[in-house]
Write an enzyme that holds these catalytic residues in place. Sequence first.
Site, mmCIF file in Angstrom:
data_model
loop_
_atom_site.group_PDB
_atom_site.id
_atom_site.type_symbol
_atom_site.label_atom_id
_atom_site.label_comp_id
_atom_site.label_asym_id
_atom_site.label_seq_id
_atom_site.Cartn_x
_atom_site.Cartn_y
_atom_site.Cartn_z
ATOM 1 N N GLU A 95 -58.664 -30.886 -21.906
ATOM 2 C CA GLU A 95 -58.234 -29.721 -21.113
ATOM 3 C C GLU A 95 -56.845 -29.986 -20.537
ATOM 4 O O GLU A 95 -56.441 -31.140 -20.390
ATOM 5 C CB GLU A 95 -59.214 -29.490 -19.943
ATOM 6 N N LYS B 8 -54.279 -30.315 -17.546
ATOM 7 C CA LYS B 8 -54.397 -30.675 -16.131
ATOM 8 C C LYS B 8 -53.473 -29.730 -15.350
ATOM 9 O O LYS B 8 -52.250 -29.877 -15.361
ATOM 10 C CB LYS B 8 -54.012 -32.139 -15.915
ATOM 11 N N ASP C 68 -51.474 -27.953 -12.504
ATOM 12 C CA ASP C 68 -50.818 -28.501 -11.317
ATOM 13 C C ASP C 68 -51.009 -27.556 -10.126
ATOM 14 O O ASP C 68 -50.153 -26.736 -9.819
ATOM 15 C CB ASP C 68 -49.326 -28.697 -11.620
ATOM 16 N N TYR D 170 -63.195 -24.993 -13.912
ATOM 17 C CA TYR D 170 -63.482 -25.912 -15.014
ATOM 18 C C TYR D 170 -64.665 -26.843 -14.781
ATOM 19 O O TYR D 170 -64.895 -27.758 -15.552
ATOM 20 C CB TYR D 170 -62.255 -26.762 -15.344
ATOM 21 N N LYS E 125 -51.362 -38.623 -17.575
ATOM 22 C CA LYS E 125 -50.249 -37.969 -16.876
ATOM 23 C C LYS E 125 -49.015 -37.977 -17.772
ATOM 24 O O LYS E 125 -48.651 -39.026 -18.311
ATOM 25 C CB LYS E 125 -49.929 -38.715 -15.575
ATOM 26 N N CYS F 116 -10.551 -22.823 1.246
ATOM 27 C CA CYS F 116 -11.515 -22.008 0.503
ATOM 28 C C CYS F 116 -11.065 -21.821 -0.952
ATOM 29 O O CYS F 116 -9.930 -21.409 -1.195
ATOM 30 C CB CYS F 116 -11.659 -20.650 1.181
ATOM 31 N N CYS G 59 -10.233 -17.770 -1.216
ATOM 32 C CA CYS G 59 -9.136 -17.093 -0.515
ATOM 33 C C CYS G 59 -8.094 -18.057 0.039
ATOM 34 O O CYS G 59 -7.061 -17.625 0.536
ATOM 35 C CB CYS G 59 -9.700 -16.244 0.622
ATOM 36 N N CYS H 241 -16.159 -21.013 5.032
ATOM 37 C CA CYS H 241 -14.937 -20.216 5.080
ATOM 38 C C CYS H 241 -15.225 -19.103 6.072
ATOM 39 O O CYS H 241 -16.216 -18.388 5.931
ATOM 40 C CB CYS H 241 -14.633 -19.639 3.700
ATOM 41 N N CYS I 154 -12.556 -12.681 2.763
ATOM 42 C CA CYS I 154 -12.598 -13.595 1.617
ATOM 43 C C CYS I 154 -13.303 -12.897 0.448
ATOM 44 O O CYS I 154 -14.457 -12.464 0.576
ATOM 45 C CB CYS I 154 -13.348 -14.860 2.023
#
Length: 676
Positions: free
Chosen positions: A121, A123, A125, A230, A318, A412, A415, A430, A435
């Site tokens: 099956e 697994k 998460d 399950y 795993k 920035c 700008c 900024c 801007c």
Amino acid sequence: MTDQPIDALTEEQAANEAADLRPQLLKWGQQYYDADAPAVEDDVYDRVYARLVALETAFPAIVTPDSPTQRVGGSTRGDLPKVTHDIPMLSLGDVFSIDELKEFDERLRSNVEDDFDYNCELKIDGLAISLRYENGEFVQGSTRGNGQIGEDITANLKTIKSIPQTLSRPLTIDVRGECYMPKAAFLALNERREAAGKAPFANPRNAAAGSLRQLDTQVTADRQLATFMYNIADYGPLNTRTQSGLLDELAELGFTTNATYQVAHNMDDVAAYIDQYQAQRSDLPYGIDGIVIKANSLPLQRSIGATVKVPRWAIAYKFPPEEVETVVRDIKWTVGRTGIVTPTAVMDPVALAGSTVARASLHNPDYLEAKDIRLGDTVLLHKAGDIIPEISQYITAKRPADAQPYPVPTHCPSCGAELVHLDEEVALRCINPRCPAQLAEGMNHFASRNAMNIAGLGPQIVSQLFDRKLVDDVASLYRLTTDQLLTLDKFGEKSAQNLLTAIDNSRNNSLERLLFGLGIRHVGAKAARSIAAEFGDIDHLMAADSEQISAIDTVGEIIADSVVTYFASDQVQQLIAELREVGVNLTFTGAVPASDGEGQFAGQRVVLTGKLQELTRPEATEWLEQHGATVTGSVSKKTDLLIAGEAAGSKLTKAQSLNVPIWNEAQLQAAMDETK
Ligand code: IVH
């Protein structure tokens, strides 16, 4: 943890190493189970745990009664009623390679006389849950907790569509399985959270865990959780006597089961199953972290039995964590709607967990400095929670000899204005209100679903509109013509017409959508609705003072002050005048805006530190927990929010270095005011 071969150790060395590992594992385990806040990646925990098991197996005399290997793990949170599992909910032993899997198989076969099959099956998460049915009616649902005692989450589970209220036969049974959040629901949830200024969940499992502990079950209902069942505590009432048959019978009874299971006659079949699903892993609509193999005969399972912690008839394989190498070519600094300038690593594109990845956020200058990522570095990249690309580290041996620490910009990138750190923020900002990058981000927010909801106006189109100087603020959107839109990349008559219609339709939105869409600091969708409903139109609102606005039940002073400051600006008044001129509705028409479906601190992990002035710690904790937060004691990268009072110390420093959002007490008070 050392990686010395176990057979080279003396018993004393093994005992010393085990004594170091146990408190570490206990601490991580507690953070994981009690606070949904894993301090380390799962595979780190798994490996350290596997090392402890190996030490204790080789030297049984060193086992201590309080070793994490002797417990099922975790305990329950105090605030949910407890449920005793009459038949314990077990965990699973782990293996990390086909060789270890074969050893498991050989061990088992040497203890079982006859040949037998396995059922393979996925697994899933998520989180283990147990559902109790009496005479076919769902009566109680619980978490695993420590395996013996879990938490009662019946009300939350009742909101999950895949859990049947009534079975097709009147059985009295405890069915076990996994509750999870589908990947699409997780991404959509995080998008909503980010749009609402909330910290995103680190991965779907944390999001599912947070969602199941909600006091407000409507929040759970909105989270689109799903289940795969399950297992059954006692197979007596069933007709079937195999694990594969059990999955079919559970489906007949009305449960959702995972259809990918396969019966395997031997380890070659098992290995083929593993290969198949490891390859398909990223295409599945839900997260999996491995494969479970179970002896297929239920009577055989019963006769093989279990240790105090895990069944002897099943094992989890795993998947190795997916990690790839790539090279950093650039670090780009982008400006967000509120002016925060964020570095992003641009890398050679690589295939990783089902998608091609070429960018990973480096969050802020402190994070960049801590990770010390430089141009030309070869880095290890993984996906946090199987979804979000993250650089783990650079590879020292592959660093170019001339690589230099990456400079933090002083101006920035959009700008050219000088960048600043506001207060103690880690973020670089900024603060130029004109801007262009901020304006473009502001327009994206304006067009977003919970704001003006202009379908088809996404970031790529917005950036072209700004680049071609077709717009300079949100009002100018309403002056766009078909001819102008036809100049955009890949735009034909039909797409131009569709976009114009969507923009046109948004003129009629009720005021709260506009108020939210303007991006006024601290004004979320909920506050915008209350304010719009109270004042009825924008003129009354603009004439109101802070006191009148904060008189609204759900609006606090911080929000009220922010609204007043916003509308006091000449530029804003000019913008509102233009919106009026282009025919945007400025009145509340009572339409209920789409809710973001969120309880305020739903599923967030919050840490309190420093001295609070107005509130006591227990008061703050109680209020946060009532609003869905889990209040934990220590800051980790899984912390969603730190609330720092006076003289906050190391927790504040740590939160800053981890880019954890930080509030002061006034912000907490404002949030409390908002929900009053
Ligand atoms: S069987 C006695 N089957 O994995 C039965 N567990 O790491 C023990 N899990 O606690 C569980 N998918 O939450 C089983 N197909 C599956 C599973 C599964 C996910 C979870 C479950 C368990 C954990 C152990």
